[in-house]
Design an enzyme around this catalytic site. Structure first.
Site, short mmCIF file in Angstrom:
data_model
loop_
_atom_site.label_atom_id
_atom_site.label_comp_id
_atom_site.label_asym_id
_atom_site.label_seq_id
_atom_site.Cartn_x
_atom_site.Cartn_y
_atom_site.Cartn_z
N ASP A 129 30.53 -77.09 45.52
CA ASP A 129 29.24 -76.88 44.88
C ASP A 129 28.14 -77.02 45.94
O ASP A 129 28.39 -77.45 47.08
CB ASP A 129 29.07 -77.95 43.79
CG ASP A 129 27.86 -77.69 42.89
OD1 ASP A 129 27.37 -76.54 42.84
OD2 ASP A 129 27.40 -78.65 42.22
N ASP A 174 24.53 -72.10 37.31
CA ASP A 174 23.95 -72.79 36.16
C ASP A 174 23.30 -71.82 35.19
O ASP A 174 22.09 -71.59 35.23
CB ASP A 174 22.93 -73.83 36.65
CG ASP A 174 23.58 -74.89 37.52
OD1 ASP A 174 24.83 -74.98 37.50
OD2 ASP A 174 22.86 -75.61 38.22
N GLU A 220 24.81 -73.43 49.07
CA GLU A 220 23.94 -72.29 49.43
C GLU A 220 23.35 -72.43 50.84
O GLU A 220 23.11 -71.38 51.45
CB GLU A 220 22.83 -72.16 48.39
CG GLU A 220 23.32 -71.73 47.03
CD GLU A 220 24.18 -72.78 46.32
OE1 GLU A 220 23.94 -73.97 46.51
OE2 GLU A 220 25.11 -72.38 45.61
O1 MIG Z 1 22.42 -80.46 41.15
O2 MIG Z 1 27.56 -81.52 40.20
O3 MIG Z 1 26.20 -75.75 39.44
O4 MIG Z 1 28.14 -76.90 37.82
O5 MIG Z 1 27.86 -79.62 37.20
C1 MIG Z 1 23.40 -80.05 40.24
C2 MIG Z 1 26.63 -81.38 39.17
C3 MIG Z 1 24.73 -80.10 40.89
C4 MIG Z 1 25.40 -77.92 40.06
C5 MIG Z 1 26.56 -77.09 39.58
C6 MIG Z 1 27.05 -77.66 38.28
C7 MIG Z 1 27.45 -79.10 38.45
C8 MIG Z 1 26.25 -79.91 38.97
N1 MIG Z 1 25.77 -79.33 40.21
#
Ligand code: MIG
Length: 784
Positions: free
Chosen positions: A398, A469, A401
């Protein structure tokens, strides 16, 4: 001719247009055409793929996406005005003065060409290619983008961005796939702009419908042109160039239950147990960021996840697999091994003066690994033992980016010798690569499951993706499906969306509907944000729970078909979920915004997403004949139909002539089941075939021949259904085949199986006849 248009102020950006050829030469397999200020390099990768790279500097030729080398048979002819490179698939005509590139089919029909006035241009470091736009030209592709299937008239930016709360219009999002397919005059072509800088695509949005253009903030005008005729062929060529996925672990194709977060081992186990108790099939549980100690990657919270191995062992007992999240940010905290090791070995991104970059994200102040270095990727990969030792098998990447609070890591941040503007779009892919390569090594011969949010072309080699999201509303459900289908065009077959919508709470109707669509989403994952209500299948109502159970059951019944579909993605790059623009390219109705969300799931299943507030749907069935799956009702294609679409019955149609391998419902992919492979055969006028594929679902042995593959074919002219010879060394987990005949004459009481008459049974409820074979290792020919 090099035109320099100086504007009225002295600070105006230098603007250049590619000028005349001054010299032509061939060096190894590259044709080099020089102009006063630049150089164009032309190379051939395959008869359908030509690369054109126009540069003003001698840069090292590096690609994160491309895994192939030029072919060694580049030939060209030349006259005073032109150079021609021709293959059996396409023809490139290079006009010398000024230097312009035009592509044709082998028979000389124009596919795509530079705008003759501008062609390739520079404005400062920005490089842009202006191309002619044809009256009927449509554009599909670019992967994870909002908007319509046909991207004509729209413009897009690629700049990987954490985009929580994005809308169905937001651009850019998390991923960059600078590949599109153009369609006009009954022809097809593809173009992959392999440039990782911030890039721009304009499909005639703002040019008075005269030009399309694309470009980037830096780097070269470096593109691969695909001249094959047929969208599927272009996808096959694009994925040949950039790589294809490997067979995913079978368990990852089951139902996945996620949430930000299940806060303790106790909660994870409670949820898993409930699936089994309620007989709702499922395979995967997730741990989102709260399983960690203070959000430190590769740690476990000692209080709430005191015994990870104990938890995972219990999950395994119940046939569940665990996926845990990792973010790239390494907490600045002496004593934390990943921090100490990173510092000791200089693994982190820096500013130009060598100071380490600090950005804040979940753990607080963080450093960011330089995934562009081999040793950093190896180190990162090896760190996964903290997760694999207790038994984690899936790795969710996650925030790559990369995201940091404020969402704007300075452009001065340096990864090795590359700065942020050049690498941002590919950081996520390199993290996924490090994760994949590392866990693959640790898990030995077992397939890891890797999921990433940020990506660049080529990511399919390492990881699945999901669309980030989204929100709990119908527009996002439909948009999500378009993004899944669009990602399929750019080589990503294993794609998921947060079913139910990440932000906000879905209505029960939306949850049920989205779940029923999820059956046909390549990665079937229910996920929700931290401030939302619980989302598991049983929190809605008894009736809704029953619908959800049945739909998830349908996913499990379809797994033999789905797994074979993934095999197709591995072999040819054709995605599991396909926009109708792949198989029905010349049918303009498929681009109609009313029908653009419809898609083929594999070769033979057409799915029409329907909003949760609708109970009747208008569906467009393309040419051919179709059956509604739920009722067996027959429809003639090339028509728009109105069908009932209650929450219990998403409109799903089977293409006449299809043979769909299925199984009876199981509670997980680990369950042995009853050993019956069901071949649902749907009568039709046209011959058809399907490659059935099976392997152990878990290891890489299939790459050495341990698979089970056979062709299933339907031949109405000779009234024959064939289950052809088996190929490969694997023994099927099924020991019986049940042939089910849909839409055949009711009076069909017998068939001849390998020259012996066999009585059929009749199932009144489904109005089908059937028979069962035990001799499944022989070729079976059925005459009806
Ligand atoms: O700042 O890990 O897209 O699926 O549950 C949010 C917490 C961070 C973004 C991801 C989401 C995940 C969430 N993350």
């Amino acid at each position: 001719m090099v035109c320099r248009y100086y504007l009225h102020t002295s600070t105006a950006m230098q603007t250049q247009i590619l000028g005349n050829a001054t010299s032509i030469s061939k060096q190894e397999q590259v044709l080099i055409i020089k102009t006063a200020d630049a150089e164009a390099r032309i190379s051939l990768y395959s008869p359908g793929i030509v690369r054109v790279s126009v540069t003003k500097k001698t840069t090292a030729d590096h690609s994160f996406a491309v895994i192939r080398q030029p072919a060694n048979n580049l030939e060209y002819t030349e006259n005073e005005n032109e150079i021609i490179v021709a293959t059996e698939v396409l023809k490139l005509k290079v006009i010398k003065s000024p230097l312009r590139f035009s592509f044709y089919t082998a028979d000389g029909e124009v596919l795509s060409e530079d705008d003759e006035r501008f062609g390739v241009t520079w404005q400062g470091d920005r490089v842009i290619n202006y191309r002619k736009l044809y009256t009927d030209e449509k554009f599909i592709g670019l992967g994870e983008k909002t908007g319509d299937l046909n991207r004509r008239g729209c413009n897009y930016v690629n700049w990987n961005t954490d985009a929580p709360h994005h809308t169905p219009q937001t651009d850019p999002l998390y991923e960059t796939f600078p590949f599109f397919i153009g369609l006009h005059s009954g022809l097809t072509y593809g173009l992959f702009f392999d440039n990782t800088h911030k890039s721009y695509f304009d499909f005639g949005a703002s040019t008075d419908e005269t030009m399309s253009w694309f470009g980037a903030d830096g780097g070269d005008m470096n593109y691969y042109f695909f001249g094959a005729q047929g969208v599927a062929k272009i996808i096959t060529d694009y994925t040949w160039l950039t790589g294809r996925m490997e067979m995913p672990p079978l368990w990852s194709l089951g139902y996945q239950q996620c949430r930000w977060s299940y806060m303790s081992a106790k909660e994870v186990l409670k949820i898993a147990k409930k699936f089994r108790k309620k007989k709702i099939p499922a395979d995967v549980m997730y741990c989102d960021i709260d399983y960690m100690d203070d959000y430190k990657i590769f740690t476990w919270n000692k209080k709430t996840f005191a015994d990870p191995k104990g938890m995972i062992d219990e999950l395994k007992e119940m046939d569940f697999h665990l996926v845990t999240i990792v973010d790239p940010g390494i907490k600045v905290e002496p004593g934390y091994p990943q921090y100490d090791e990173g510092i000791a070995n200089d693994y982190f991104a820096t500013y130009p003066n060598g100071e380490r970059y600090v950005g804040s994200v979940w753990p607080g102040r963080c450093h960011f690994p330089d995934f562009f270095r081999d040793d950093v990727r190896e180190w990162w990969g090896a760190s996964f033992t903290a997760l694999t030792a207790p038994g984690v098998e899936g790795f969710w990447n996650d925030m790559n980016e990369p995201a940091a609070w404020g969402q704007n890591i300075p452009w001065l941040v340096k990864f090795g010798d590359r700065y942020m503007p050049e690498v941002r779009n590919v950081y996520g892919m390199e993290m996924a690569r490090a994760t994949y390569e590392g866990t693959r090594k640790i898990l030995d011969n077992k397939r890891p499951f890797v999921l990433t949010r940020a990506a660049y072309s080529g990511t399919q080699r390492y990881s699945a993706v999901w669309t980030g999201d989204n929100s709990a509303n119908d527009a996002h459900m439909l948009l999500g499906q378009r993004m899944v289908n669009s990602l399929g065009i750019t080589g990503m077959s294993m794609v998921g969306v947060d079913i139910g919508g990440f932000s906000g709470d879905p209505t029960p109707e939306l949850m049920v509907r989205w779940n029923s669509l999820g059956v046909y989403i390549p990665m079937f994952r229910n996920h929700a944000a931290i401030d939302t209500k619980m989302r598991e299948p049983w929190v809605w109502s008894k009736e809704n729970e029953a619908i959800i159970r049945k739909d998830i059951g349908q996913r499990y019944k379809l797994l033999p078909y789905i797994y074979s579909g993934y095999y197709q993605s591995c072999m040819s790059g054709i995605p599991l979920s396909r926009t109708l623009a792949i198989d029905y390219t010349q049918d303009k109705n498929v681009f109609d915004v009313k029908y653009q969300n419809q898609f083929m799931f594999g070769d033979a299943i057409l799915v029409a997403p329907v909003e949760s507030t609708q109970v009747i749907a208008t569906v467009y069935l393309p040419e051919g004949d179709w059956y509604r799956l739920s009722t067996g009702k027959y429809y003639t294609g090339g028509n728009t139909i109105e069908v009932s679409a209650p929450l219990t019955d998403l409109p799903v149609f089977i293409k006449a002539g299809a043979i769909i391998p299925m199984q009876n419902v199981v509670q997980s992919t680990n369950e042995k089941g009853d050993g019956v492979l069901i071949l649902d055969t749907w009568n039709g006028k046209e011959a058809n075939s399907f490659v059935y594929y099976e392997d152990d679902g878990a290891t890489y042995d299939y790459q050495n021949g341990t698979y089970y593959r056979r062709k299933l074919s339907f031949d109405p002219d000779n009234k024959r259904i064939s289950i052809e010879e088996t190929e490969g060394l694997f023994t099927s987990k099924y020991n019986k085949i049940k042939l089910v005949l849909h839409g055949f004459e009711k009076k069909l009481k017998t068939v001849v199986v390998n020259n012996t008459k066999v009585e059929l049974s009749w199932d009144k409820k489904s109005q089908t006849s059937y028979c069962t074979f035990n001799n499944i290792d022989e070729a079976i020919q059925i005459k009806y």
